[in-house]
Motif scaffolding. Structure first.
Motif, PDB file in Angstrom:
ATOM      1  N   GLY A   1       0.819  -1.208   0.000  1.00 23.10           N
ATOM      2  CA  GLY A   1       0.000   0.000   0.000  1.00 23.10           C
ATOM      3  C   GLY A   1       0.855   1.261   0.000  1.00 23.10           C
ATOM      4  O   GLY A   1       2.037   1.237   0.370  1.00 23.10           O
ATOM      5  N   ASP A   2       0.228   2.357  -0.360  1.00 23.71           N
ATOM      6  CA  ASP A   2       0.954   3.635  -0.344  1.00 23.71           C
ATOM      7  C   ASP A   2       1.331   4.011   1.083  1.00 23.71           C
ATOM      8  O   ASP A   2       2.356   4.636   1.336  1.00 23.71           O
ATOM      9  CB  ASP A   2       0.129   4.735  -1.023  1.00 23.71           C
ATOM     10  CG  ASP A   2      -1.266   4.863  -0.411  1.00 23.71           C
ATOM     11  OD1 ASP A   2      -1.702   5.989  -0.193  1.00 23.71           O
ATOM     12  OD2 ASP A   2      -1.915   3.828  -0.125  1.00 23.71           O
ATOM     13  N   GLY A   3       0.511   3.593   2.040  1.00 20.75           N
ATOM     14  CA  GLY A   3       0.851   3.858   3.442  1.00 20.75           C
ATOM     15  C   GLY A   3       2.073   3.069   3.855  1.00 20.75           C
ATOM     16  O   GLY A   3       3.025   3.621   4.429  1.00 20.75           O
TER      17      GLY A   3
ATOM     18  N   ASP B   1      -2.365   2.025  -4.427  1.00 15.01           N
ATOM     19  CA  ASP B   1      -2.335   3.437  -4.062  1.00 15.01           C
ATOM     20  C   ASP B   1      -3.748   3.988  -3.905  1.00 15.01           C
ATOM     21  O   ASP B   1      -4.420   4.301  -4.885  1.00 15.01           O
ATOM     22  CB  ASP B   1      -1.569   4.216  -5.148  1.00 15.01           C
ATOM     23  CG  ASP B   1      -1.546   5.707  -4.874  1.00 15.01           C
ATOM     24  OD1 ASP B   1      -1.159   6.470  -5.785  1.00 15.01           O
ATOM     25  OD2 ASP B   1      -1.924   6.105  -3.754  1.00 15.01           O
ATOM     26  N   ASN B   2      -4.214   4.091  -2.657  1.00 12.76           N
ATOM     27  CA  ASN B   2      -5.541   4.679  -2.416  1.00 12.76           C
ATOM     28  C   ASN B   2      -5.439   5.997  -1.675  1.00 12.76           C
ATOM     29  O   ASN B   2      -6.417   6.508  -1.144  1.00 12.76           O
ATOM     30  CB  ASN B   2      -6.421   3.698  -1.633  1.00 12.76           C
ATOM     31  CG  ASN B   2      -5.734   3.211  -0.367  1.00 12.76           C
ATOM     32  OD1 ASN B   2      -4.844   3.883   0.163  1.00 12.76           O
ATOM     33  ND2 ASN B   2      -6.110   2.027   0.108  1.00 12.76           N
ATOM     34  N   GLY B   3      -4.223   6.510  -1.592  1.00 13.10           N
ATOM     35  CA  GLY B   3      -4.040   7.812  -0.965  1.00 13.10           C
ATOM     36  C   GLY B   3      -4.203   7.797   0.531  1.00 13.10           C
ATOM     37  O   GLY B   3      -4.255   8.842   1.171  1.00 13.10           O
ATOM     38  N   ARG B   4      -4.276   6.602   1.119  1.00  7.98           N
ATOM     39  CA  ARG B   4      -4.523   6.556   2.558  1.00  7.98           C
ATOM     40  C   ARG B   4      -3.699   5.502   3.254  1.00  7.98           C
ATOM     41  O   ARG B   4      -3.402   4.451   2.690  1.00  7.98           O
ATOM     42  CB  ARG B   4      -6.005   6.228   2.812  1.00  7.98           C
ATOM     43  CG  ARG B   4      -6.947   7.229   2.181  1.00  7.98           C
ATOM     44  CD  ARG B   4      -8.306   7.098   2.767  1.00  7.98           C
ATOM     45  NE  ARG B   4      -8.288   7.324   4.204  1.00  7.98           N
ATOM     46  CZ  ARG B   4      -8.584   8.501   4.764  1.00  7.98           C
ATOM     47  NH1 ARG B   4      -8.867   9.530   4.018  1.00  7.98           N
ATOM     48  NH2 ARG B   4      -8.583   8.650   6.059  1.00  7.98           N
ATOM     49  N   SER B   5      -3.353   5.845   4.471  1.00  6.22           N
ATOM     50  CA  SER B   5      -2.834   4.833   5.359  1.00  6.22           C
ATOM     51  C   SER B   5      -4.043   4.510   6.237  1.00  6.22           C
ATOM     52  O   SER B   5      -5.098   4.198   5.704  1.00  6.22           O
ATOM     53  CB  SER B   5      -1.663   5.425   6.144  1.00  6.22           C
ATOM     54  OG  SER B   5      -1.137   4.496   7.002  1.00  6.22           O
TER      55      SER B   5
HETATM   56 MG   LIG Z   1      -3.260   3.030   1.356  1.00  2.72          MG
END
Ligand SMILES: [Mg+2]
Ligand SMILES: Cc1ncc(C[n+]2csc(CCOP(=O)(O)OP(=O)(O)O)c2C)c(N)n1
Ligand SMILES: CC(=O)[C@@H](O)[C@H](O)COP(=O)(O)O
Length: 644
Positions: A143-145, A173-177
């Protein structure tokens, strides 16, 4: 019979058409909402990982090609398509784990739910396959986080170092942790998300040109030669490429056809490659997509129709900390707060709202958080780093060498300390006392109730020359366990009744104070006199506890932490150092990994209930003969107790 019913393994996926895959994805989303709303779990992350997981299993051959998940909380779809669709007891005793589990399936490799590890596993596996001469792709979903965690960059440095090892990294990549991802890397990913899929542009151009007679080929060749220029002209530099990694993306992570095409190209590439999938956490379930705080990252049981929890949670320890740190922040402008991508879960949201410039979210970067805290302290501030106990493990060296060695006043607040249960072995906060007890100068408090938490947090932020630590468990807070007297730093919670002897000293650590008082009452019913004390600050071991021990026949400690190196062991050492030889027992968590179950079920299995404690103490009290007289205390120079 639904398509989902027909999928018993990855091979069944490969037979489906793309239209059927779209239908299957819809069925899986409905399955996730239906099942996870009944059990609780990581609904948002898994709704966001449906298509990318399906595509990975269609393009690659698990388990020959390992498909690995970072953190593992988003692996429900992977479980569903690898023969595990009984989610009725998800994260419950005897049910499916909420993370990959090697005992559950040959398709599962990584069970540890600590973030930012997957690329290191991938690097190791790829090196092993290479050395053993087996051609196997390694697929890593990260993940992006998780990519804000330092280990990922250590691994990427190695993975990029050999262009022959087929490591396929799917960046989800969903822009969130938990909270939105932060920092320069998050900004870069946001930029990449916006760039046109220049690869697609190139592919489309290639097809068009190649169909053109005569001029097509030379023009395409010229364009391909100018690819770098085209790419730079069309889009920003991609940092992954600067590392030497092939980059495909951004790809719509919910378009199964696009994802499969990208993964096929990545597979054909044959070396280390990144496929940048842009997804949405909670995709397809409006209540998750629009869940303002965390897009249903981790939920309790909810009504799927409304998205609302079916039970109102009682105030937790976290909420007491959350309110008190805001009060302290209003009084002390030098107090600042740090979170490692878990602003909400660690109770710092209110502090961040009240003092936005004094709350730092550093991403999933506990090591950085700790040493940054040392810097903040050196700069004249008093940082409070709120982190789950189990994730503190990541930052032990930084606490030891950057905070303690430099005698910096940093306060670490450990939430989820002790048995957490449903998140499985790697989430229990059972190691903090054992690892922190070796830190010179450290001071550790374990509040027994809400009042103590407020009190000890305030005591902690007054310490300027050493690390201070508070730890408390997951779940509903105990409002108050009153003391009958305070002996300097130690609270006496119960004395033997007038007609009972000083048979047992029961030393209860933190939230176990209430448990110990209940056990003492059971013992008293059998005529056994028990003094219950709460040491409050457990490291260094208060000398008052050693003095109290000297006045009893048996000493028993009970703690919601690992026995190995826990408070009981430290007290035994302090008693030895004081020359006090007497019967002593310590109750706590045994030194083994605990399977997922509820906290209460695990505590009962470990004998950490009032009834079991009373039963065990009865055995020990009867086992150890006559009362040793008080002269032993005098002999070993233990001063008499100071009555406050
Ligand atoms: Mg994420
Ligand atoms: C070392 C560590 N710190 C914190 C956590 C808590 N945690 C679990 S999932 C998560 C967010 C992960 O974000 P990302 O990798 O982007 O996955 P997503 O949930 O967005 O799919 C965090 C912080 C953890 N599991 N491990
Ligand atoms: C995967 C992860 O590490 C977190 O999402 C964790 O599951 C949250 O635990 P709590 O539910 O106790 O906040």
């Amino acid at each position: 019979m639904t398509l989902l019913d027909s999928v018993q393994g990855p091979a069944d996926l490969k037979r489906l058409t793309h239209d059927e895959m779209v239908t299957l994805a819809e069925e899986i989303r409905a399955f996730l909402v239906d099942k996870v709303s009944r059990t609780g779990g990581h609904l948002g992350p898994n709704l966001g990982a449906v298509e990318l997981t399906l595509a990975a299993h269609r393009v690659f051959d698990s388990p020959h090609d390992p498909i690995l998940f970072d953190t593992g909380h988003q692996s429900y779809v992977h479980k569903i398509v690898t023969g595990r669709q009984d989610f009725a007891a998800l994260r419950q005793k005897g049910g499916l784990s909420g993370y990959p589990s090697r005992a559950e399936s040959e398709h599962d490799f990584i069970e540890n739910s600590h973030a930012s590890t997957v690329l290191s596993y991938a690097d190791g596996l790829a090196k092993a396959f290479q050395l053993r001469g087996t051609r196997r792709h390694v697929v890593a979903v990260v993940g992006d986080g998780a990519l804000t965690g330092g280990m990922c960059w250590e691994a990427l440095n190695n993975i990029a170092g050999d262009k022959t090892r087929p490591v396929v990294i799917i960046v989800n990549d969903n822009g969130r942790s938990y909270s939105p991802t932060i920092g320069g890397f998050a900004d870069h990913m946001a930029t990449l998300r916006l760039r046109p899929g220049y690869e697609k542009l190139l592919e489309d151009g290639k097809r068009t040109l190649q169909n053109m007679p005569v001029v097509g080929k030379p023009v395409y060749a010229a364009l391909h030669a100018a690819k770098r220029g085209i790419k730079d002209a069309l889009s920003p530099q991609v940092m992954f490429e600067d590392l030497g990694l092939k980059y495909f993306g951004p790809v719509n992570g919910h378009d199964i056809v696009a994802m499969e095409a990208a993964l096929e190209r990545a597979k054909a590439f044959g070396g280390p490659v990144i496929v940048h999938a842009v997804t949405r956490k909670g995709m397809g379930y409006a209540h998750a997509e629009n869940h303002e705080a965390e897009q249903m990252h981790a939920i309790d049981v909810i009504d799927p129709a409304t998205g609302k929890p079916t039970k109102v949670a009682k105030p937790g320890w976290t909420s007491v900390f959350s309110d008190e740190i805001v009060r302290i922040g209003a009084e002390r402008e030098d107090v600042v707060a740090i979170t490692a991508a878990m602003l909400g879960p660690t109770g710092l949201e209110k502090f961040a709202q009240a003092f936005p410039s004094r709350c730092y979210d550093v991403g999933i970067a506990e090591q950085h958080a700790m040493t940054s805290a040392a810097g903040l302290a050196m700069g004249g501030l008093h940082p409070v780093f709120a982190v789950y106990s189990t994730f503190l493990n990541r930052a032990f060296d930084q606490l030891l060498m950057d905070v303690a060695l430099h005698k910096q006043g940093v306060t670490v607040v450990l939430d989820r300390a002790g048995v957490t249960g449903s998140d499985g072995a790697s989430h229990n906060g059972m190691w903090d006392l054992s690892i922190l007890g070796v830190v010179p100068g450290i001071r550790i408090a374990v509040p027994r109730d809400a009042i103590s938490l407020r009190e000890q947090l305030r005591e902690a932020v007054e310490v300027k020359d050493a690390p201070t630590v508070l730890r408390y468990p997951k779940g509903a807070v105990i409002p108050e366990v009153p003391a009958v007297e305070r002996l300097d730093v130690v609270d006496v919670l119960r004395r033997p009744s007038a007609d009972e002897g000083n048979d047992v000293l029961l030393v209860a650590v933190g939230a176990f104070g209430q448990l110990a008082v209940e056990a003492a009452q059971r013992l008293s019913d059998q005529g056994i006199g028990v003094t219950v004390v709460d040491p409050r600050w457990v490291f260094p071991v208060p000398s008052e506890v050693v003095e109290l021990a000297a006045a009893h026949r048996v000493v028993v400690t009970v703690e919601d932490c690992g026995r190995h190196g826990g408070f009981g062991w430290a007290l035994a050492a302090a008693m030895r150092d004081a020359g006090l030889v007497m019967p002593m027992r310590d109750l706590g968590i045994p030194n083994r990994f605990l399977d997922h179950a509820s906290r209460d079920q695990i505590l009962a299995e470990l004998g950490l209930t009032a009834q079991d404690i009373a039963r065990q103490v009865t055995e020990w009290a009867s086992e150890y003969g006559s009362e040793h007289d008080d002269s032993s205390a005098a002999e070993i120079g233990v001063p008499k107790l100071k009555k406050s």
